[in-house]
Scaffold this motif. Structure first.
Motif, PDB file in Angstrom:
ATOM      1  N   ILE A  75     -92.853 -42.020  39.618  1.00  0.00           N
ATOM      2  CA  ILE A  75     -91.441 -41.406  39.629  1.00  0.00           C
ATOM      3  C   ILE A  75     -90.528 -42.495  40.530  1.00  0.00           C
ATOM      4  O   ILE A  75     -89.254 -42.689  40.330  1.00  0.00           O
ATOM      5  CB  ILE A  75     -91.333 -40.005  40.392  1.00  0.00           C
ATOM      6  CG1 ILE A  75     -91.851 -38.911  39.368  1.00  0.00           C
ATOM      7  CG2 ILE A  75     -89.953 -39.729  40.872  1.00  0.00           C
ATOM      8  CD1 ILE A  75     -92.377 -37.686  39.877  1.00  0.00           C
ATOM      9  N   ARG A  76     -91.049 -43.185  41.521  1.00  0.00           N
ATOM     10  CA  ARG A  76     -90.377 -44.081  42.228  1.00  0.00           C
ATOM     11  C   ARG A  76     -90.005 -45.333  41.466  1.00  0.00           C
ATOM     12  O   ARG A  76     -88.949 -45.800  41.561  1.00  0.00           O
ATOM     13  CB  ARG A  76     -91.157 -44.733  43.368  1.00  0.00           C
ATOM     14  CG  ARG A  76     -90.679 -45.603  44.427  1.00  0.00           C
ATOM     15  CD  ARG A  76     -91.399 -46.039  45.143  1.00  0.00           C
ATOM     16  NE  ARG A  76     -92.725 -46.730  45.217  1.00  0.00           N
ATOM     17  CZ  ARG A  76     -92.679 -47.942  44.498  1.00  0.00           C
ATOM     18  NH1 ARG A  76     -91.775 -48.668  44.595  1.00  0.00           N
ATOM     19  NH2 ARG A  76     -93.932 -48.564  44.038  1.00  0.00           N
ATOM     20  N   LEU A  77     -90.903 -45.699  40.611  1.00  0.00           N
ATOM     21  CA  LEU A  77     -90.445 -47.021  39.507  1.00  0.00           C
ATOM     22  C   LEU A  77     -89.554 -46.701  38.523  1.00  0.00           C
ATOM     23  O   LEU A  77     -88.571 -47.418  38.463  1.00  0.00           O
ATOM     24  CB  LEU A  77     -91.842 -47.365  38.888  1.00  0.00           C
ATOM     25  CG  LEU A  77     -92.740 -48.093  39.992  1.00  0.00           C
ATOM     26  CD1 LEU A  77     -94.440 -48.183  39.241  1.00  0.00           C
ATOM     27  CD2 LEU A  77     -92.322 -49.513  40.513  1.00  0.00           C
ATOM     28  N   ILE A  78     -89.862 -45.456  38.009  1.00  0.00           N
ATOM     29  CA  ILE A  78     -88.589 -45.187  36.944  1.00  0.00           C
ATOM     30  C   ILE A  78     -87.145 -44.893  37.686  1.00  0.00           C
ATOM     31  O   ILE A  78     -86.274 -45.396  37.182  1.00  0.00           O
ATOM     32  CB  ILE A  78     -89.183 -44.012  36.173  1.00  0.00           C
ATOM     33  CG1 ILE A  78     -90.392 -44.336  35.433  1.00  0.00           C
ATOM     34  CG2 ILE A  78     -88.180 -43.433  35.435  1.00  0.00           C
ATOM     35  CD1 ILE A  78     -91.122 -43.112  34.913  1.00  0.00           C
ATOM     36  N   GLY A  79     -87.179 -44.692  38.982  1.00  0.00           N
ATOM     37  CA  GLY A  79     -85.928 -44.124  39.719  1.00  0.00           C
ATOM     38  C   GLY A  79     -85.335 -45.711  40.004  1.00  0.00           C
ATOM     39  O   GLY A  79     -84.306 -45.796  39.571  1.00  0.00           O
ATOM     40  N   TRP A  80     -86.462 -46.449  40.179  1.00  0.00           N
ATOM     41  CA  TRP A  80     -85.738 -47.749  40.443  1.00  0.00           C
ATOM     42  C   TRP A  80     -85.110 -48.367  39.270  1.00  0.00           C
ATOM     43  O   TRP A  80     -84.170 -49.077  39.174  1.00  0.00           O
ATOM     44  CB  TRP A  80     -86.736 -48.885  41.127  1.00  0.00           C
ATOM     45  CG  TRP A  80     -86.412 -50.165  41.328  1.00  0.00           C
ATOM     46  CD1 TRP A  80     -85.620 -50.515  42.574  1.00  0.00           C
ATOM     47  CD2 TRP A  80     -86.509 -51.216  40.542  1.00  0.00           C
ATOM     48  NE1 TRP A  80     -85.341 -52.068  42.365  1.00  0.00           N
ATOM     49  CE2 TRP A  80     -85.696 -52.575  41.200  1.00  0.00           C
ATOM     50  CE3 TRP A  80     -86.939 -51.491  39.129  1.00  0.00           C
ATOM     51  CZ2 TRP A  80     -85.804 -53.770  40.515  1.00  0.00           C
ATOM     52  CZ3 TRP A  80     -86.995 -52.571  38.692  1.00  0.00           C
ATOM     53  CH2 TRP A  80     -86.402 -53.689  39.553  1.00  0.00           C
ATOM     54  N   LEU A  81     -86.049 -48.256  38.244  1.00  0.00           N
ATOM     55  CA  LEU A  81     -85.399 -48.905  36.830  1.00  0.00           C
ATOM     56  C   LEU A  81     -84.184 -48.248  36.529  1.00  0.00           C
ATOM     57  O   LEU A  81     -83.432 -48.816  36.038  1.00  0.00           O
ATOM     58  CB  LEU A  81     -86.487 -48.608  35.861  1.00  0.00           C
ATOM     59  CG  LEU A  81     -87.818 -49.758  35.756  1.00  0.00           C
ATOM     60  CD1 LEU A  81     -88.802 -48.933  34.848  1.00  0.00           C
ATOM     61  CD2 LEU A  81     -87.463 -50.855  35.570  1.00  0.00           C
ATOM     62  N   GLU A  82     -83.949 -46.869  36.656  1.00  0.00           N
ATOM     63  CA  GLU A  82     -82.660 -46.221  36.351  1.00  0.00           C
ATOM     64  C   GLU A  82     -81.671 -47.001  37.111  1.00  0.00           C
ATOM     65  O   GLU A  82     -80.482 -47.090  36.424  1.00  0.00           O
ATOM     66  CB  GLU A  82     -83.061 -44.732  36.304  1.00  0.00           C
ATOM     67  CG  GLU A  82     -83.694 -44.082  35.465  1.00  0.00           C
ATOM     68  CD  GLU A  82     -83.710 -42.696  35.582  1.00  0.00           C
ATOM     69  OE1 GLU A  82     -84.451 -42.015  34.678  1.00  0.00           O
ATOM     70  OE2 GLU A  82     -83.514 -42.127  36.740  1.00  0.00           O
ATOM     71  N   LEU A  83     -81.668 -47.101  38.419  1.00  0.00           N
ATOM     72  CA  LEU A  83     -80.686 -47.577  39.127  1.00  0.00           C
ATOM     73  C   LEU A  83     -80.348 -49.050  38.582  1.00  0.00           C
ATOM     74  O   LEU A  83     -79.456 -49.622  38.548  1.00  0.00           O
ATOM     75  CB  LEU A  83     -80.959 -47.687  40.465  1.00  0.00           C
ATOM     76  CG  LEU A  83     -80.965 -46.255  41.338  1.00  0.00           C
ATOM     77  CD1 LEU A  83     -81.514 -46.412  42.722  1.00  0.00           C
ATOM     78  CD2 LEU A  83     -79.728 -45.809  41.361  1.00  0.00           C
ATOM     79  N   ALA A  84     -81.702 -49.725  38.571  1.00  0.00           N
ATOM     80  CA  ALA A  84     -81.284 -51.120  38.013  1.00  0.00           C
ATOM     81  C   ALA A  84     -80.667 -51.529  36.880  1.00  0.00           C
ATOM     82  O   ALA A  84     -80.103 -52.477  36.531  1.00  0.00           O
ATOM     83  CB  ALA A  84     -82.663 -51.940  38.251  1.00  0.00           C
TER      84      ALA A  84
END
Ligand code: SF4
Length: 61
Positions: free
Chosen positions: A50-59
């Motif tokens: 969830i943390r990694l996917i959240g970062w990918l969505e923001l990026a």
């Protein structure tokens, strides 16, 4: 989901146990069937995913 799944929205096909309820069925989207779990996207736990996917969505927004 008829118009696709927006980022950050829980898929309608995800069960309470976080399993895909249409796994293996023809209506499962090709993008889901074609995705192979990857340590760089999924990490080694649900929380890390969830943390990694959240970062990918923001990026990529
Ligand atoms: S694999 Fe695809 S269809 Fe299944 S729960 Fe996840 S996003 Fe939804």
């Amino acid at each position: 989901m008829p118009n696709g799944k927006p980022a950050g929205v829980r898929c309608l096909h995800l069960s309470a146990e976080s399993l895909c309820t249409i796994f293996g069925q023809p209506e499962r989207p090709a993008v889901c069937s074609g995705f192979a779990a990857d340590i760089e996207v999924c990490g080694d736990s649900r929380e890390e995913a969830i943390r990694l996917i959240g970062w990918l969505e923001l990026a990529t927004a």
